[in-house]
Design an enzyme around this catalytic site. Structure first.
Site, PDB file in Angstrom:
ATOM      1  N   THR A   1      15.284  80.127 -23.393  1.00 26.19           N
ATOM      2  CA  THR A   1      14.637  79.928 -24.995  1.00 26.19           C
ATOM      3  C   THR A   1      15.298  78.697 -25.516  1.00 26.19           C
ATOM      4  O   THR A   1      14.312  77.615 -25.379  1.00 26.19           O
ATOM      5  CB  THR A   1      15.272  81.146 -25.891  1.00 26.19           C
ATOM      6  OG1 THR A   1      16.598  81.029 -25.959  1.00 26.19           O
ATOM      7  CG2 THR A   1      14.782  82.425 -25.237  1.00 26.19           C
TER       8      THR A   1
ATOM      9  N   LYS B   1      20.612  82.434 -18.699  1.00 22.82           N
ATOM     10  CA  LYS B   1      20.050  81.687 -19.897  1.00 22.82           C
ATOM     11  C   LYS B   1      21.084  82.101 -21.224  1.00 22.82           C
ATOM     12  O   LYS B   1      21.600  83.174 -21.222  1.00 22.82           O
ATOM     13  CB  LYS B   1      18.770  82.113 -20.593  1.00 22.82           C
ATOM     14  CG  LYS B   1      18.594  83.536 -21.243  1.00 22.82           C
ATOM     15  CD  LYS B   1      17.388  83.503 -22.132  1.00 22.82           C
ATOM     16  CE  LYS B   1      17.509  82.913 -23.279  1.00 22.82           C
ATOM     17  NZ  LYS B   1      18.458  83.440 -24.509  1.00 22.82           N
TER      18      LYS B   1
ATOM     19  N   THR C   1      20.902  85.325 -27.349  1.00 20.19           N
ATOM     20  CA  THR C   1      20.789  86.356 -26.211  1.00 20.19           C
ATOM     21  C   THR C   1      21.176  85.706 -25.009  1.00 20.19           C
ATOM     22  O   THR C   1      21.046  84.369 -24.534  1.00 20.19           O
ATOM     23  CB  THR C   1      19.351  86.904 -25.975  1.00 20.19           C
ATOM     24  OG1 THR C   1      18.884  87.531 -27.179  1.00 20.19           O
ATOM     25  CG2 THR C   1      19.556  87.775 -24.727  1.00 20.19           C
TER      26      THR C   1
ATOM     27  N   GLU D   1      24.425  76.338 -29.138  1.00 21.26           N
ATOM     28  CA  GLU D   1      23.654  75.644 -29.989  1.00 21.26           C
ATOM     29  C   GLU D   1      24.513  74.460 -30.595  1.00 21.26           C
ATOM     30  O   GLU D   1      25.324  74.611 -31.423  1.00 21.26           O
ATOM     31  CB  GLU D   1      23.077  76.420 -31.043  1.00 21.26           C
ATOM     32  CG  GLU D   1      22.044  77.436 -30.314  1.00 21.26           C
ATOM     33  CD  GLU D   1      21.613  78.417 -31.369  1.00 21.26           C
ATOM     34  OE1 GLU D   1      22.234  78.945 -32.349  1.00 21.26           O
ATOM     35  OE2 GLU D   1      20.432  78.765 -31.497  1.00 21.26           O
TER      36      GLU D   1
ATOM     37  N   ASN E   1      20.281  76.084 -37.182  1.00 22.46           N
ATOM     38  CA  ASN E   1      20.216  77.543 -37.758  1.00 22.46           C
ATOM     39  C   ASN E   1      19.775  77.675 -39.025  1.00 22.46           C
ATOM     40  O   ASN E   1      19.473  78.758 -39.618  1.00 22.46           O
ATOM     41  CB  ASN E   1      21.607  78.150 -37.363  1.00 22.46           C
ATOM     42  CG  ASN E   1      21.826  78.602 -35.811  1.00 22.46           C
ATOM     43  OD1 ASN E   1      20.886  79.449 -35.234  1.00 22.46           O
ATOM     44  ND2 ASN E   1      22.622  78.067 -35.273  1.00 22.46           N
TER      45      ASN E   1
ATOM     46  N   THR F   1      11.897  81.846 -41.667  1.00 24.13           N
ATOM     47  CA  THR F   1      11.246  83.062 -40.952  1.00 24.13           C
ATOM     48  C   THR F   1       9.953  83.278 -41.431  1.00 24.13           C
ATOM     49  O   THR F   1       9.576  82.932 -42.577  1.00 24.13           O
ATOM     50  CB  THR F   1      12.105  84.225 -41.537  1.00 24.13           C
ATOM     51  OG1 THR F   1      13.312  84.131 -41.449  1.00 24.13           O
ATOM     52  CG2 THR F   1      11.560  85.427 -40.721  1.00 24.13           C
TER      53      THR F   1
END
Lengths: 407, 407
Positions: B157, B183, B194, B280, B402, B407
């Site tokens: 991702t 991942k 995830t 991240e 982040n 959204t």
């Protein structure tokens, strides 16, 4: 005054309840700002205290605990900022005892009537000469009854604001005051988030009753806030009740017990919220309420999981209605959540129902997310218990404050 | 090859162990990058799986679990990235079953020989038409035995790097390979960290033995990493063993059991470290080792508390040897720590002994803290247990990634 309610007083003073006196001075632990403060009472006050759960309790906590264990009475609390007297070994403990003894001498009270608190740098010994001359000055001010409001200021570290709350109520036709002061999770170089809280009241109440009340209120308030999830070595909340209001001694059997509990808890909650809102680098207060949980523990765990999630915190900073991150936090907050029942709202706007996203009006939510306070409302549809937790967003400023220091 | 050791292979391939084939395609979930991959085996493979502890398990986890429950066998794993198929209700579950059925049809194996995984956006339905044509393409590649290394890429991702590890060892004079791909905790818009892991081997081993081994290894490796403390709805690790190496079936009684356990755990650990390092916005890998704890649980809790602390993470980002923040995390990591015994080192440089700070050579530590890997070493001087946890620093880039999404 309506006897079923309490009134919130705008200009809060920790010395407002009958019998209390408070002041603060600059003794030289910090470069310029006030760094030593005390609260005293004209009579021995019934007292209660709660301490950090961190295994590394700083020296002053041990000394205060020893004071409290004797009779449950305090007549003075001495607080320094700028140095936490933590990880300072035997010398640190001796210094904390010395602070207590010096303060007791100034006030002519037994040593164990004095509590001590410290907040600031850890791992460095206190500059005892400066503190001792500061205590002397506090003693002089006390004798001369010099009035000032410097206590709330003297306990601050990197807080950006003084934190004060006061309420008044009537019990047994007596006028009762409850006042509180706190300092929050400002990081102190080279360390660390400490919260201190002090509550005074002129209510007549026994130490043991006050202690159980303070525990309960702390569970719902101070223990429901998070800035960065780190609990410090020095966290302490102390409550003192002078008894000078002359009500019938307050117990759970008293007809106005619940009124007092509500008022007392309100003071704690407002202080807690001020601490969360003034978290390092924070730009917004996050209020996460979890409803209809199986148990209070479940409601508390999930609401705390939400405000503690870096992903939720950064989303709020970015004014993003990221319900997925909230779902995720709910999901690891408690294993007994039933996904298909979960509802999430931000403010009044429903984002998730029966565990699945709803279409929502982006502009409306975006507007909500630019407000000072962000209410996240979760309904688990499982039971009847409810809890609220308070936190703040995670910002560039947080990183700046905490990464740019060199030990 | 030394029979008591395993060799680390530089150019790892998930299809290296005998019997395995892997590939990846772009089916159109993502705009450009590969987003659908599969691992297949020429024979039904003994399999094992571990899943997220988050209460909100995504649909594919339920389907894979159902597959596994039948015989403990998998012959294929199908993985899509770009969409997590989480919080998608009944349609999501039906889609996951459909993916499994389509893959099974392509490969002419029973449905329950197929596992499915998804990672990416949550709360959106899968674009099933694209996925179905992608599965068709995977089926064609499989028939034509088109070799490529796109599986590791197709599952990513926001990871910045492909994560692969391979080792080889000899058991019963047979050449055994173990290979892994993972991942990591890249945040996917609008959600969420995830981790997926896939391990293949040609070892002969029963599913039930492999399952217990995978649980144990996961405890020590994948469960000991944190990027931001949030556990996702989709986390899954799957291991498949073809048995084609023709060793005597491996059990804990086998003379080379420990060699295999070490090799298998090594693969998991290296994948876990790669995930932590590629967290991240991360600029450094933090390795926290806690020695001489009362219990394994204590060692694990404290090492995880250290790598999870935002204060430690920002200090490392700021190249600050902030032992106080480490002490603080140790203190809330476990209540049974004895402060006066604690020792802390960064690399070889002692910072704290008997719970108190030591003078240290600032330049030396500062140099250490600019390295790629930051080893934090804690000795509790209490017992004999030890654990290591891996994390990353908390940076401006993390906030940027982040907070800047809408959204």
């Amino acid at each position: 005054m309506n006897t079923n309610q309490f009134q919130v007083i705008k200009d809060a003073r920790i010395d407002a309840p009958k019998g209390f006196y408070a002041t603060g001075v600059h003794c030289g632990i910090k470069r310029k700002r006030k760094d030593l403060g005390m609260i005293t009472c004209t009579v021995p006050a019934q007292a209660a205290a709660v301490y950090t759960t961190n295994a590394f309790r700083a020296a002053p906590l041990k000394v205060t605990e020893e004071s409290m264990e004797k009779e449950g009475i305090l007549q003075a609390v001495l607080v320094n900022s700028g140095n936490a007297n933590a990880c300072t070994g035997k010398k640190g403990l001796a210094d904390a005892y010395q602070m207590r003894a010096d303060m007791a001498t100034q006030l002519r009270v037994p040593d164990h009537y004095v509590g001590v608190c410290s907040t600031g740098i850890i791992g460095e010994s206190l500059p005892m000469d400066r503190i001792q001359s500061g205590i002397h000055e506090l003693g002089l001010q006390h004798k001369q009854k010099t009035k000032n409001e410097d206590f709330a200021e003297a306990i601050l570290t990197t807080d950006t604001l003084v934190k004060k709350v006061q309420v008044e109520l009537s019990i047994d036709d007596q006028h009762i005051k409850i006042s509180g002061v706190a300092k929050g999770s400002g990081m102190i170089n080279p360390n660390m988030a400490t919260m201190l809280g002090f509550i005074t009241s002129d209510i007549k109440i026994e130490s043991v009753v006050l202690q159980s009340l303070l525990w309960k209120a702390t569970e719902e308030t101070f223990n429901m806030i998070t800035v960065d999830g780190d609990s410090s070595t020095n966290d302490t909340v102390i409550a003192m009740a002078s008894g000078l209001a002359n009500n019938t001694s307050l117990t759970p059997q008293h007809k106005d017990w619940h009124l007092f509990v509500d008022a007392f808890t309100y003071v704690c909650r407002e202080l807690a919220k001020k601490i969360a809102r003034d978290g390092e680098g924070a730009s917004r207060l996050i209020v996460a309420t979890v409803r209809n949980a199986h148990s209070l523990l479940m409601a508390r765990q999930i609401s705390k999981a939400i405000i503690s999630s870096n992903l939720v915190k950064t989303a709020i900073f970015g004014a993003d209605a990221n319900w997925g991150r909230i779902m995720c936090a709910i999901g690891y907050g408690d294993k007994n959540v039933v996904p298909d029942r979960v509802e999430i709202k931000i403010g009044d706007i429903p984002l998730v129902k029966e565990g699945q996203p709803l279409p929502f009006i982006k502009k409306q939510v975006a507007h909500l997310l630019t407000q000072e306070t962000i209410p996240i409302d979760v309904d688990l549809h499982l039971g009847k218990e409810q809890a609220t937790a308070w936190g703040c967003d995670l910002t560039y400023e947080y990183i700046k404050i905490n990464a740019n220091y060199r030990t």
